[in-house]
Scaffold this motif. Structure first.
Motif, PDB file in Angstrom:
ATOM      1  N   ALA A  23      -1.073  -1.434   0.646  1.00  0.00           N
ATOM      2  CA  ALA A  23      -2.372  -2.098   0.610  1.00  0.00           C
ATOM      3  C   ALA A  23      -3.339  -1.364  -0.313  1.00  0.00           C
ATOM      4  CB  ALA A  23      -2.959  -2.186   2.014  1.00  0.00           C
ATOM      5  N   ASP A  24      -3.345  -0.034  -0.238  1.00  0.00           N
ATOM      6  CA  ASP A  24      -4.219   0.749  -1.111  1.00  0.00           C
ATOM      7  C   ASP A  24      -3.818   0.584  -2.575  1.00  0.00           C
ATOM      8  OD1 ASP A  24      -5.794   1.776   0.930  1.00  0.00           O
ATOM      9  OD2 ASP A  24      -4.494   3.533   1.215  1.00  0.00           O
ATOM     10  N   ILE A  25      -2.513   0.583  -2.835  1.00  0.00           N
ATOM     11  CA  ILE A  25      -2.035   0.408  -4.206  1.00  0.00           C
ATOM     12  C   ILE A  25      -2.461  -0.948  -4.746  1.00  0.00           C
ATOM     13  CG2 ILE A  25       0.024   0.164  -5.643  1.00  0.00           C
ATOM     14  CD1 ILE A  25       1.377   2.204  -3.769  1.00  0.00           C
ATOM     15  N   ALA A  26      -2.302  -1.992  -3.924  1.00  0.00           N
ATOM     16  CA  ALA A  26      -2.685  -3.333  -4.359  1.00  0.00           C
ATOM     17  C   ALA A  26      -4.175  -3.410  -4.661  1.00  0.00           C
ATOM     18  CB  ALA A  26      -2.305  -4.351  -3.282  1.00  0.00           C
ATOM     19  N   GLU A  27      -4.970  -2.788  -3.818  1.00  0.00           N
ATOM     20  CA  GLU A  27      -6.424  -2.833  -4.013  1.00  0.00           C
ATOM     21  C   GLU A  27      -6.840  -2.106  -5.280  1.00  0.00           C
ATOM     22  OE1 GLU A  27     -10.561  -1.407  -1.755  1.00  0.00           O
ATOM     23  OE2 GLU A  27      -8.620  -1.252  -0.725  1.00  0.00           O
ATOM     24  N   THR A  29      -4.959  -1.284  -7.993  1.00  0.00           N
ATOM     25  CA  THR A  29      -4.358  -1.729  -9.248  1.00  0.00           C
ATOM     26  C   THR A  29      -4.622  -3.195  -9.546  1.00  0.00           C
ATOM     27  OG1 THR A  29      -2.256  -2.322  -8.185  1.00  0.00           O
ATOM     28  CG2 THR A  29      -2.489  -0.052  -9.016  1.00  0.00           C
ATOM     29  N   GLY A  30      -4.941  -3.968  -8.516  1.00  0.00           N
ATOM     30  CA  GLY A  30      -5.094  -5.406  -8.707  1.00  0.00           C
ATOM     31  C   GLY A  30      -3.773  -6.151  -8.697  1.00  0.00           C
ATOM     32  N   VAL A  31      -2.676  -5.451  -8.457  1.00  0.00           N
ATOM     33  CA  VAL A  31      -1.363  -6.093  -8.340  1.00  0.00           C
ATOM     34  C   VAL A  31      -1.256  -6.711  -6.943  1.00  0.00           C
ATOM     35  CG1 VAL A  31       1.138  -5.725  -8.362  1.00  0.00           C
ATOM     36  CG2 VAL A  31      -0.332  -4.455  -9.952  1.00  0.00           C
ATOM     37  N   PRO A  32      -0.846  -7.964  -6.816  1.00  0.00           N
ATOM     38  CA  PRO A  32      -0.738  -8.590  -5.492  1.00  0.00           C
ATOM     39  C   PRO A  32       0.146  -7.767  -4.552  1.00  0.00           C
ATOM     40  CG  PRO A  32      -0.501 -10.225  -7.208  1.00  0.00           C
ATOM     41  CD  PRO A  32      -0.490  -8.887  -7.899  1.00  0.00           C
ATOM     42  N   ARG A  33      -0.236  -7.748  -3.255  1.00  0.00           N
ATOM     43  CA  ARG A  33       0.496  -6.910  -2.313  1.00  0.00           C
ATOM     44  C   ARG A  33       1.985  -7.239  -2.244  1.00  0.00           C
ATOM     45  NH1 ARG A  33      -1.792  -5.739   3.676  1.00  0.00           N
ATOM     46  NH2 ARG A  33      -3.701  -5.654   2.416  1.00  0.00           N
ATOM     47  N   PRO A  34       2.401  -8.521  -2.218  1.00  0.00           N
ATOM     48  CA  PRO A  34       3.844  -8.792  -2.208  1.00  0.00           C
ATOM     49  C   PRO A  34       4.560  -8.190  -3.420  1.00  0.00           C
ATOM     50  CG  PRO A  34       2.628 -10.765  -1.607  1.00  0.00           C
ATOM     51  CD  PRO A  34       1.620  -9.772  -2.094  1.00  0.00           C
ATOM     52  N   SER A  35       3.886  -8.205  -4.577  1.00  0.00           N
ATOM     53  CA  SER A  35       4.490  -7.611  -5.773  1.00  0.00           C
ATOM     54  C   SER A  35       4.591  -6.100  -5.638  1.00  0.00           C
ATOM     55  CB  SER A  35       3.664  -7.971  -7.017  1.00  0.00           C
ATOM     56  OG  SER A  35       3.664  -9.360  -7.249  1.00  0.00           O
ATOM     57  N   VAL A  36       3.588  -5.495  -4.982  1.00  0.00           N
ATOM     58  CA  VAL A  36       3.632  -4.049  -4.766  1.00  0.00           C
ATOM     59  C   VAL A  36       4.823  -3.682  -3.891  1.00  0.00           C
ATOM     60  CG1 VAL A  36       2.457  -2.081  -3.696  1.00  0.00           C
ATOM     61  CG2 VAL A  36       1.160  -3.687  -5.108  1.00  0.00           C
ATOM     62  N   TYR A  37       5.053  -4.436  -2.841  1.00  0.00           N
ATOM     63  CA  TYR A  37       6.207  -4.163  -1.975  1.00  0.00           C
ATOM     64  C   TYR A  37       7.510  -4.241  -2.766  1.00  0.00           C
ATOM     65  CZ  TYR A  37       3.590  -4.160   2.436  1.00  0.00           C
ATOM     66  OH  TYR A  37       2.749  -3.840   3.472  1.00  0.00           O
ATOM     67  N   ARG A  38       7.643  -5.262  -3.615  1.00  0.00           N
ATOM     68  CA  ARG A  38       8.858  -5.405  -4.405  1.00  0.00           C
ATOM     69  C   ARG A  38       9.003  -4.257  -5.409  1.00  0.00           C
ATOM     70  NH1 ARG A  38       7.322 -10.924  -4.174  1.00  0.00           N
ATOM     71  NH2 ARG A  38       6.344 -10.818  -6.240  1.00  0.00           N
ATOM     72  N   LEU A  39       7.886  -3.872  -6.041  1.00  0.00           N
ATOM     73  CA  LEU A  39       7.929  -2.761  -6.990  1.00  0.00           C
ATOM     74  C   LEU A  39       8.348  -1.471  -6.293  1.00  0.00           C
ATOM     75  CD1 LEU A  39       4.698  -3.384  -9.100  1.00  0.00           C
ATOM     76  CD2 LEU A  39       7.041  -3.423  -9.959  1.00  0.00           C
ATOM     77  N   LEU A  40       7.769  -1.207  -5.130  1.00  0.00           N
ATOM     78  CA  LEU A  40       8.111   0.014  -4.405  1.00  0.00           C
ATOM     79  C   LEU A  40       9.568   0.005  -3.960  1.00  0.00           C
ATOM     80  CD1 LEU A  40       4.907   0.604  -2.246  1.00  0.00           C
ATOM     81  CD2 LEU A  40       5.655   1.905  -4.247  1.00  0.00           C
ATOM     82  N   ASP A  41      10.064  -1.150  -3.533  1.00  0.00           N
ATOM     83  CA  ASP A  41      11.480  -1.234  -3.169  1.00  0.00           C
ATOM     84  C   ASP A  41      12.361  -0.858  -4.364  1.00  0.00           C
ATOM     85  OD1 ASP A  41      10.976  -1.995  -0.572  1.00  0.00           O
ATOM     86  OD2 ASP A  41      11.238  -4.145  -0.938  1.00  0.00           O
ATOM     87  N   GLY A  42      12.005  -1.365  -5.543  1.00  0.00           N
ATOM     88  CA  GLY A  42      12.774  -1.046  -6.739  1.00  0.00           C
ATOM     89  C   GLY A  42      12.666   0.417  -7.129  1.00  0.00           C
ATOM     90  N   LEU A  43      11.447   0.961  -7.055  1.00  0.00           N
ATOM     91  CA  LEU A  43      11.234   2.369  -7.411  1.00  0.00           C
ATOM     92  C   LEU A  43      11.919   3.293  -6.412  1.00  0.00           C
ATOM     93  CD1 LEU A  43       7.486   2.159  -8.487  1.00  0.00           C
ATOM     94  CD2 LEU A  43       9.436   2.572  -9.993  1.00  0.00           C
TER      95      LEU A  43
END
Length: 241
Positions: A23-27, A29-43
């Protein structure tokens, strides 16, 4: 490309802020939270980040190996350790080699001096171009000042940080005329620093060499320290020829 850009934003944010929740990352960076979850899963899957028990994420220790490999691959700076070591021996101050990356100065090497425990910049860390000797050296000699002022929020670190555009332009002019940058408590109160450009044989600026320590020492010995810094920058430039 968008996914890579978003991943770069997430990695850069974690490098500066430490562990953060999705949630903090999304806020920030402006990246939508669902996209943040997917990015973190990949990273997480490729070992660049790791999840923590409190549901935050942080950079993994793999970055230490990547950083060492990246530094080892920079053959053009192979002579830097010897120059940095000699500069520290002559001045007692901590010496840094920093390069321009986007709108930041990134430290790629250092040699520790006496005041190491209170200094903010370390290898792998960055500072904006309007703060600190390395950043202001690169701003004056290597960056596009107009573009930087148009895109930067001129973050304030201390009361001495230059956050006014007109004052920063004046500082750039003075730095160019003087030949080196002077930092006096504008990143950390009580810390002084000097920065000088490292040039190629053709005259282009390749990076910034800087020294930092207690401000009182820099006030007393500025001329001598500046002479030592400029001589070391010339030695480092000679290694690039």
């Amino acid at each position: 490309m968008k996914v890579l850009s978003n991943a770069d934003e997430v990695i850069d944010l974690l490098s500066k802020e430490g562990p953060l929740s999705p949630a903090d990352i999304a806020e920030r960076t402006g990246v939508p939270r669902p996209s943040v979850y997917r990015l973190l899963d990949g990273l997480h899957a490729i070992g660049l980040t790791e999840p923590l028990p409190d549901s935050t994420a942080r950079l993994s220790l793999r970055w230490l190996h990547l950083a060492d490999s990246a530094r080892a691959a920079m053959h053009e700076w192979s002579g830097a350790p010897a120059v940095l070591s000699a500069l520290v021996e002559r001045t007692g101050q901590t010496a840094y080699l920093s390069l321009l990356r986007k709108d930041e100065a990134v430290c790629i090497d250092w040699e520790q001096g006496r005041a190491i425990g209170v200094l903010l910049l370390k290898p792998g860390r960055t500072l904006p171009l309007h703060a600190g000797a390395a950043g202001r050296t690169l701003l004056a000699f290597a960056a596009d000042v107009d573009s930087y002022l148009a895109s930067s929020d001129l973050r304030r670190f201390t009361p001495a940080t230059i956050v006014d555009a007109h004052a920063l332009r004046d500082d750039v002019a003075q730095t160019r005329h003087r030949g080196y940058a002077i930092s006096d408590g504008d990143v950390t109160e009580g810390i002084g620093a000097l920065g000088a450009p490292v040039r190629s044989a053709a005259g282009s600026v390749l990076g910034a060499l800087s020294i930092a320590g207690l401000a009182d020492e820099f006030a007393r010995q500025r001329d001598r320290l500046a002479d030592e810094l400029l001589a070391a920058a010339a030695d480092l430039a000679g290694d690039q020829r």
